[in-house]
Design a protein around this motif. Structure first.
Motif, PDB file in Angstrom:
ATOM      1  N   VAL A   1       0.881  -1.405   0.217  1.00 15.73           N
ATOM      2  CA  VAL A   1      -0.237  -0.461  -0.408  1.00 15.73           C
ATOM      3  C   VAL A   1       0.660   0.835  -0.432  1.00 15.73           C
ATOM      4  N   LEU A   2       2.028   1.389   0.891  1.00 14.88           N
ATOM      5  CA  LEU A   2       2.339   2.346   1.067  1.00 14.88           C
ATOM      6  C   LEU A   2       3.820   2.575  -0.718  1.00 14.88           C
ATOM      7  N   TYR A   3       4.167   1.036  -0.951  1.00 18.88           N
ATOM      8  CA  TYR A   3       4.707   1.680  -1.578  1.00 18.88           C
ATOM      9  C   TYR A   3       4.321   1.394  -3.280  1.00 18.88           C
ATOM     10  N   GLU A   4       3.370   0.843  -3.393  1.00 20.85           N
ATOM     11  CA  GLU A   4       2.509   1.367  -4.654  1.00 20.85           C
ATOM     12  C   GLU A   4       2.011   2.203  -4.990  1.00 20.85           C
ATOM     13  N   GLU A   5       0.556   2.607  -3.661  1.00 19.14           N
ATOM     14  CA  GLU A   5      -0.233   3.664  -3.978  1.00 19.14           C
ATOM     15  C   GLU A   5       0.270   5.125  -3.288  1.00 19.14           C
ATOM     16  N   VAL A   6       0.733   5.079  -2.524  1.00 20.64           N
ATOM     17  CA  VAL A   6       1.215   6.245  -2.220  1.00 20.64           C
ATOM     18  C   VAL A   6       2.610   6.775  -3.037  1.00 20.64           C
ATOM     19  N   GLY A   7       3.148   5.916  -1.951  1.00 23.03           N
ATOM     20  CA  GLY A   7       4.833   5.654  -3.603  1.00 23.03           C
ATOM     21  C   GLY A   7       5.642   6.380  -2.785  1.00 23.03           C
ATOM     22  N   VAL A   8       7.348   6.425  -3.223  1.00 29.75           N
ATOM     23  CA  VAL A   8       8.188   6.944  -2.354  1.00 29.75           C
ATOM     24  C   VAL A   8       8.576   8.036  -2.410  1.00 29.75           C
ATOM     25  N   ASP A   9       8.338   8.406  -4.111  1.00 29.49           N
ATOM     26  CA  ASP A   9       8.164  10.033  -3.889  1.00 29.49           C
ATOM     27  C   ASP A   9       7.354  11.119  -3.358  1.00 29.49           C
ATOM     28  N   ARG A  10       6.271  10.217  -3.590  1.00 29.59           N
ATOM     29  CA  ARG A  10       5.248  11.054  -2.059  1.00 29.59           C
ATOM     30  C   ARG A  10       5.657  10.763  -1.065  1.00 29.59           C
ATOM     31  N   ILE A  11       6.563  10.739  -0.494  1.00 27.51           N
ATOM     32  CA  ILE A  11       6.797  10.313   0.902  1.00 27.51           C
ATOM     33  C   ILE A  11       8.100  11.038   1.306  1.00 27.51           C
ATOM     34  N   LYS A  12       8.406  10.683   0.087  1.00 27.34           N
ATOM     35  CA  LYS A  12      10.133  11.357   0.707  1.00 27.34           C
ATOM     36  C   LYS A  12       9.730  13.268   0.189  1.00 27.34           C
ATOM     37  N   GLY A  13       8.686  13.531  -0.409  1.00 30.59           N
ATOM     38  CA  GLY A  13       7.656  15.045  -1.142  1.00 30.59           C
ATOM     39  C   GLY A  13       7.314  15.604   0.259  1.00 30.59           C
TER      40      GLY A  13
END
Lengths: 89, 305
Positions: free
Chosen positions: B141-153
């Motif tokens: 859910v975190l990686y595929e739907e939220v995404g690392v780029d969004r989390i980093k941002g």
């Protein structure tokens, strides 16, 4: 088969000791760990409802688990009396 | 419903992000900090998350497959149908619960006769499972739907050095994607992830059922020894089953041989919460720990000033 081998009896293998207690809790409360006052207080302090919305908060779920176990006759298979929660072997 | 899925359960309808969070046995009792961090943080990243109500033990597939497969499939279905009734997919953080529920769901979707048999038992409780939902890991859910780029941002790294404990069941898929997701997500949230030789070693949970001595001394303690030599701030996990074993081993080792494992064991969601500015006290970070987390909080507070 019983006509050919009239003395044959099913071997009753007891559930391993380490699993017995876990199964009693699983079938009693639906989960492996009970809820107590200390945990409820820490849950409050963590911003959570003191009673989790699992079978802890829905005791009918544990009753359903017992119904399902009885329907599959697994209680007989593992020698556990679900009324007394005591193992027969 | 079958056309909504592919063989690896990858999301094919990105708009459908409604989840029932399966807590399992361990998290609500021993890890309220993880539960609270997940429930507070994921919605801030757009994940529609509610509790999976009436959850019971997943159950342990490792035990029940060998005793009676029907129990595994029926009790797993009992959990899954609670989410299905709410029109939601299931999300699990514990690797063990995930594998149990994911594999049961996959088997029942692919085997209508087995599903029919299981529904015969479920009928005794006036319930029914259609096998129409997906089971997803928190990491997916975190990686595929939220995404690392969004989390980093939207986050700020927590200034600590950590090591990872993925756990055996995180390697459920041949491509190892869950382990990669875990590693990349953690790297996005902290200053440094320190690799170590025993990273892939089992926590000892399954062995604990057969031989507590072996599970404690030949698995958990060996891992603890390796971690203590790293000079890190925390061990990061996502699996409640592994945490359960580590917590038990910490207590046994202290009692039996006076062994101190003073490295905090924290959940990935706590890092996520801290990284977006959630106060540690908002999710109960200080309570019910195997070791104090004060040094982590001090570094976080110092960085936020």
């Amino acid at each position: 088969m019983s006509d050919i081998f009239p003395w044959r009896r099913q071997v009753k293998v007891p559930v391993p000791t380490t699993v017995k207690t876990q199964l009693i809790r699983h079938f009693s409360i639906g989960l492996l760990y009970p809820l107590n006052e200390e945990v409820m207080e820490y849950r409050r302090r963590s911003g959570l409802n003191p009673v989790p919305p699992t079978a802890h908060g829905y005791p009918e779920a544990a009753a359903d688990i017992q119904t399902l176990i009885k329907a599959m006759k697994v209680d007989k298979k593992i020698g556990l009396d679900l009324d007394t929660m005591e193992y027969q072997y | 419903m079958a056309d909504q899925y592919n063989s690896t359960e990858t999301l094919t309808n990105p708009e459908k992000t409604r989840y029932s969070f399966f807590l399992g046995c361990v998290m609500p009792i021993k890890m309220p900090w993880a539960e609270s961090a997940i429930m507070q943080t994921l919605p801030k990243f757009g994940v529609d998350l509610e509790y999976l109500k009436k959850a019971t033990c997943c159950p342990r597939a490792g035990v029940w497959k060998s005793v009676d497969e029907r129990v595994w499939l029926t009790l797993a279905s009992y959990n899954l149908l609670q989410a299905e009734g709410d029109g939601r997919d299931v999300m699990a953080s514990c690797n063990g619960c995930y594998v149990t529920l994911y594999e049961a769901n996959k088997l029942l979707r692919e085997n209508p006769e087995k599903l029919k048999e299981i529904n015969g038992y479920l009928a005794e409780t006036h319930t029914h499972y259609n096998a129409s939902i997906r089971v997803r890991h928190l990491l997916e859910v975190l990686y595929e739907e939220v995404g690392v780029d969004r989390i980093k941002g939207e986050s700020r790294k927590v200034p600590i050095r950590v090591a990872l404990h993925p756990g055996c069941h995180m390697r459920i898929f041949e491509d190892g994607r869950l382990v990669r997701y875990f590693s990349e997500l953690t790297c996005a949230l902290v200053d440094e992830v320190v690799p170590y030789e025993d990273e892939q070693m089992c926590c000892g949970l399954q062995a604990n059922l057969a031989d507590r001595q072996f599970a404690t001394y030949e698995r958990a303690k060996k891992k603890f020894d390796a971690l203590k030599a790293l000079n890190i701030d925390a061990l990061v996990i996502v699996c409640s089953g592994c945490y359960d074993q580590f917590e038990r081993a910490v207590q046994i080792l202290k009692k039996e041989i006076g062994y101190e494992f003073d490295l905090p064991i924290i959940h990935l969601a706590e890092l996520l919460a801290l990284s977006i500015g959630t106060s540690p006290d908002e999710f109960g970070m200080r309570y019910l720990r195997t070791a104090p987390v004060d040094s982590i909080i001090a570094k976080w507070e110092s960085d936020r000033r």
